[in-house]
Design a protein around this motif. Structure first.
Motif, PDB file in Angstrom:
ATOM      1  N   MET A  57       0.853  -1.181   0.000  1.00 18.76           N
ATOM      2  CA  MET A  57       0.000   0.000   0.000  1.00 18.76           C
ATOM      3  C   MET A  57       0.891   1.234   0.000  1.00 18.76           C
ATOM      4  SD  MET A  57      -3.104  -1.134  -0.058  1.00 18.76           S
ATOM      5  CE  MET A  57      -3.888   0.456   0.090  1.00 18.76           C
ATOM      6  N   LEU A  58       0.554   2.200  -0.845  1.00 16.00           N
ATOM      7  CA  LEU A  58       1.340   3.430  -0.960  1.00 16.00           C
ATOM      8  C   LEU A  58       0.418   4.630  -1.086  1.00 16.00           C
ATOM      9  CD1 LEU A  58       3.819   2.185  -3.694  1.00 16.00           C
ATOM     10  CD2 LEU A  58       4.342   2.480  -1.268  1.00 16.00           C
ATOM     11  N   SER A  59       0.895   5.770  -0.658  1.00 20.17           N
ATOM     12  CA  SER A  59       0.191   7.007  -0.957  1.00 20.17           C
ATOM     13  C   SER A  59       0.596   7.442  -2.358  1.00 20.17           C
ATOM     14  CB  SER A  59       0.519   8.090   0.072  1.00 20.17           C
ATOM     15  OG  SER A  59       1.903   8.276   0.161  1.00 20.17           O
ATOM     16  N   ALA A  60      -0.302   8.133  -3.024  1.00 21.99           N
ATOM     17  CA  ALA A  60      -0.058   8.587  -4.396  1.00 21.99           C
ATOM     18  C   ALA A  60      -0.329  10.084  -4.449  1.00 21.99           C
ATOM     19  CB  ALA A  60      -0.957   7.837  -5.375  1.00 21.99           C
ATOM     20  N   PRO A  61       0.736  10.895  -4.441  1.00 21.68           N
ATOM     21  CA  PRO A  61       0.512  12.339  -4.412  1.00 21.68           C
ATOM     22  C   PRO A  61      -0.114  12.903  -5.678  1.00 21.68           C
ATOM     23  CG  PRO A  61       2.850  11.846  -4.647  1.00 21.68           C
ATOM     24  CD  PRO A  61       2.154  10.544  -4.403  1.00 21.68           C
ATOM     25  N   ILE A  62       0.014  12.179  -6.791  1.00 25.02           N
ATOM     26  CA  ILE A  62      -0.585  12.643  -8.044  1.00 25.02           C
ATOM     27  C   ILE A  62      -1.300  11.463  -8.697  1.00 25.02           C
ATOM     28  CG2 ILE A  62      -0.162  13.620 -10.345  1.00 25.02           C
ATOM     29  CD1 ILE A  62       2.391  14.925  -9.157  1.00 25.02           C
ATOM     30  N   VAL A  63      -2.605  11.615  -8.893  1.00 23.84           N
ATOM     31  CA  VAL A  63      -3.407  10.613  -9.605  1.00 23.84           C
ATOM     32  C   VAL A  63      -4.130  11.341 -10.721  1.00 23.84           C
ATOM     33  CG1 VAL A  63      -5.297   8.950  -9.461  1.00 23.84           C
ATOM     34  CG2 VAL A  63      -3.697   9.180  -7.543  1.00 23.84           C
ATOM     35  N   GLU A  64      -3.823  10.944 -11.943  1.00 21.08           N
ATOM     36  CA  GLU A  64      -4.447  11.553 -13.120  1.00 21.08           C
ATOM     37  C   GLU A  64      -5.068  10.450 -13.963  1.00 21.08           C
ATOM     38  OE1 GLU A  64      -1.353  15.310 -13.397  1.00 21.08           O
ATOM     39  OE2 GLU A  64      -0.944  13.550 -14.614  1.00 21.08           O
ATOM     40  N   ALA A  65      -5.794  10.845 -14.991  1.00 21.85           N
ATOM     41  CA  ALA A  65      -6.500   9.879 -15.826  1.00 21.85           C
ATOM     42  C   ALA A  65      -5.558   8.867 -16.472  1.00 21.85           C
ATOM     43  CB  ALA A  65      -7.309  10.600 -16.900  1.00 21.85           C
ATOM     44  N   ARG A 120       4.562  19.746  -6.981  1.00 23.13           N
ATOM     45  CA  ARG A 120       3.213  19.199  -6.793  1.00 23.13           C
ATOM     46  C   ARG A 120       3.217  18.112  -5.725  1.00 23.13           C
ATOM     47  NH1 ARG A 120       0.686  17.328 -12.291  1.00 23.13           N
ATOM     48  NH2 ARG A 120      -1.052  16.911 -10.886  1.00 23.13           N
ATOM     49  N   ILE A 121       4.280  17.309  -5.704  1.00 22.53           N
ATOM     50  CA  ILE A 121       4.401  16.220  -4.739  1.00 22.53           C
ATOM     51  C   ILE A 121       4.485  16.775  -3.318  1.00 22.53           C
ATOM     52  CG2 ILE A 121       6.004  14.436  -3.923  1.00 22.53           C
ATOM     53  CD1 ILE A 121       6.560  13.886  -6.978  1.00 22.53           C
ATOM     54  N   VAL A 122       5.351  17.763  -3.101  1.00 19.85           N
ATOM     55  CA  VAL A 122       5.494  18.307  -1.746  1.00 19.85           C
ATOM     56  C   VAL A 122       4.304  19.184  -1.344  1.00 19.85           C
ATOM     57  CG1 VAL A 122       7.996  18.066  -1.692  1.00 19.85           C
ATOM     58  CG2 VAL A 122       6.992  20.215  -2.430  1.00 19.85           C
ATOM     59  N   THR A 123       3.547  19.680  -2.309  1.00 18.07           N
ATOM     60  CA  THR A 123       2.299  20.360  -1.983  1.00 18.07           C
ATOM     61  C   THR A 123       1.289  19.347  -1.453  1.00 18.07           C
ATOM     62  OG1 THR A 123       2.653  22.142  -3.564  1.00 18.07           O
ATOM     63  CG2 THR A 123       0.365  21.710  -2.921  1.00 18.07           C
ATOM     64  N   ALA A 124       1.265  18.170  -2.052  1.00 20.37           N
ATOM     65  CA  ALA A 124       0.356  17.114  -1.601  1.00 20.37           C
ATOM     66  C   ALA A 124       0.749  16.614  -0.212  1.00 20.37           C
ATOM     67  CB  ALA A 124       0.348  15.956  -2.599  1.00 20.37           C
ATOM     68  N   TYR A 125       2.064  16.512   0.050  1.00 15.99           N
ATOM     69  CA  TYR A 125       2.548  16.055   1.348  1.00 15.99           C
ATOM     70  C   TYR A 125       3.943  16.622   1.591  1.00 15.99           C
ATOM     71  CZ  TYR A 125       4.151  13.067   5.143  1.00 15.99           C
ATOM     72  OH  TYR A 125       4.666  12.609   6.321  1.00 15.99           O
ATOM     73  N   ALA A 126       4.031  17.602   2.483  1.00 13.62           N
ATOM     74  CA  ALA A 126       5.311  18.277   2.761  1.00 13.62           C
ATOM     75  C   ALA A 126       6.356  17.329   3.332  1.00 13.62           C
ATOM     76  CB  ALA A 126       5.081  19.448   3.710  1.00 13.62           C
ATOM     77  N   GLY A 127       5.930  16.211   3.896  1.00 11.39           N
ATOM     78  CA  GLY A 127       6.871  15.238   4.463  1.00 11.39           C
ATOM     79  C   GLY A 127       7.881  14.723   3.460  1.00 11.39           C
ATOM     80  N   TYR A 128       7.526  14.689   2.185  1.00 15.64           N
ATOM     81  CA  TYR A 128       8.479  14.201   1.178  1.00 15.64           C
ATOM     82  C   TYR A 128       9.729  15.078   1.136  1.00 15.64           C
ATOM     83  CZ  TYR A 128       4.939  10.973  -0.632  1.00 15.64           C
ATOM     84  OH  TYR A 128       4.018   9.970  -0.771  1.00 15.64           O
TER      85      TYR A 128
END
Length: 147
Positions: A57-65, A120-128
């Motif tokens: 299981m992973l988080s996905a900071p960007i999911v697009e079509a 975009r990734i660090v906007t979704a999760y600053a922890g990265y």
């Protein structure tokens, strides 16, 4: 400061992944598709040594079509996560998302692609960003494109 094991140890990460999969199963998908404000995915890979199916299981900071972006952070560890090494060895994988299942081909983002995606990734999760500061390795960004 570098961290060999990252914030969480390998056993803890594996146990959390198993627990997350269990929650999805026991709730029949009603709970577990978001964590920390990000969508989550169930990634199915092939073990690079064993050839056996592997699921995490992973988080996905960007999911697009047409693509899903993953971050091989391992909590800031100096080692790549096993799922990433499995994808490098065998890039064809399957992602389960709340919306359904996608067959994907994974690849590591080029430096230019990562430069565009990273904000975009660090906007979704600053922890990265914190994870990147903790380690000497360049944390790979993985682009999973529908096949």
């Amino acid at each position: 400061m570098a961290s060999r094991g990252g914030i969480l140890g390998d056993r803890t990460i594996a146990a959390l992944s198993r627990f997350h999969r269990w929650v999805l199963g026991v709730t029949r998908g009603r709970v577990g598709w978001r964590i920390g404000g990000m969508p989550t995915v169930r990634l199915h890979t092939t073990g690079r040594h064993s050839g056996q199916p592997r699921t995490t299981m992973l988080s996905a900071p960007i999911v697009e079509a047409d693509r899903v972006v993953l971050v091989a952070s391992k909590g800031g560890s100096d080692r790549h996560p096993a799922w990433y090494l499995n994808l490098v060895a065998s890039p064809e994988a399957v992602l389960d998302l709340r919306e359904g299942t996608r067959a994907v081909r994974a690849r590591t983002a080029s430096p230019a692609e990562k430069a565009v995606l990273w904000p975009r990734i660090v906007t979704a999760y600053a922890g990265y960003a914190r994870y990147q500061r903790r380690t000497r390795r360049d944390i790979p960004v993985v682009i999973c494109e529908s096949r």
